[in-house]
Design a protein around this motif. Structure first.
Motif: not given
Length: 141
Positions: A114-138
């Motif tokens: 479960v901890v390993l799966m949580a770590m996968h989720t952390i990486v996915a969330g960070i990647c979506v948050g940093t790579l996309t412009r979701v929630g950001r201006g232009p």
């Protein structure tokens, strides 16, 4: 069959900055989670739940995500939405080897997996948050 061309291609320097940020944050976040989990004694350590594989696979996952986002940004009309969908699908698929550890590794425990799966989720969330412009201006030009 028509080809969709994005209206604005993401500059490589921007992608590189976002990718480096995703890798750095993923490694730091998962190293902190691992430190807390190991210090608490809540989970019995086993080889996949140690610093070398956690750091390596966190970095490789974030780097792979940045490469995928880079490809999507040149090929699809809405790379942010498409990347988010791909990230969710890959996240779900990434749980399969973790679950497999319960059957293939005698040291694996449900809490450890479960901890390993949580770590996968952390990486996915960070990647979506940093790579996309979701929630950001232009982006500034």
């Amino acid at each position: 069959m028509s080809t969709v061309t994005p209206t604005a291609t993401l500059p490589r320097a921007t992608l590189a900055r976002r990718g480096l940020l995703a890798v750095t944050l993923s490694v730091i976040a998962n190293a902190l989670v691992l430190a807390l989990v190991l210090a608490s004694g809540a989970v019995q350590p086993f080889p996949p739940l140690s610093y070398p594989p956690v750091i390596l696979f966190s970095a490789l996952g974030a780097l792979g995500a940045a490469l995928v986002y880079g490809v999507l940004s040149t090929r699809v009309e809405n790379p942010d939405r498409t990347f988010t969908q791909v990230a969710i699908a890959v996240l779900v698929l990434s749980f399969i080897p973790d679950i497999g550890l319960l059957f293939g590794d005698p040291l694996a425990t449900i809490p450890g997996v479960v901890v390993l799966m949580a770590m996968h989720t952390i990486v996915a969330g960070i990647c979506v948050g940093t790579l996309t412009r979701v929630g950001r201006g232009p982006e500034p030009v």
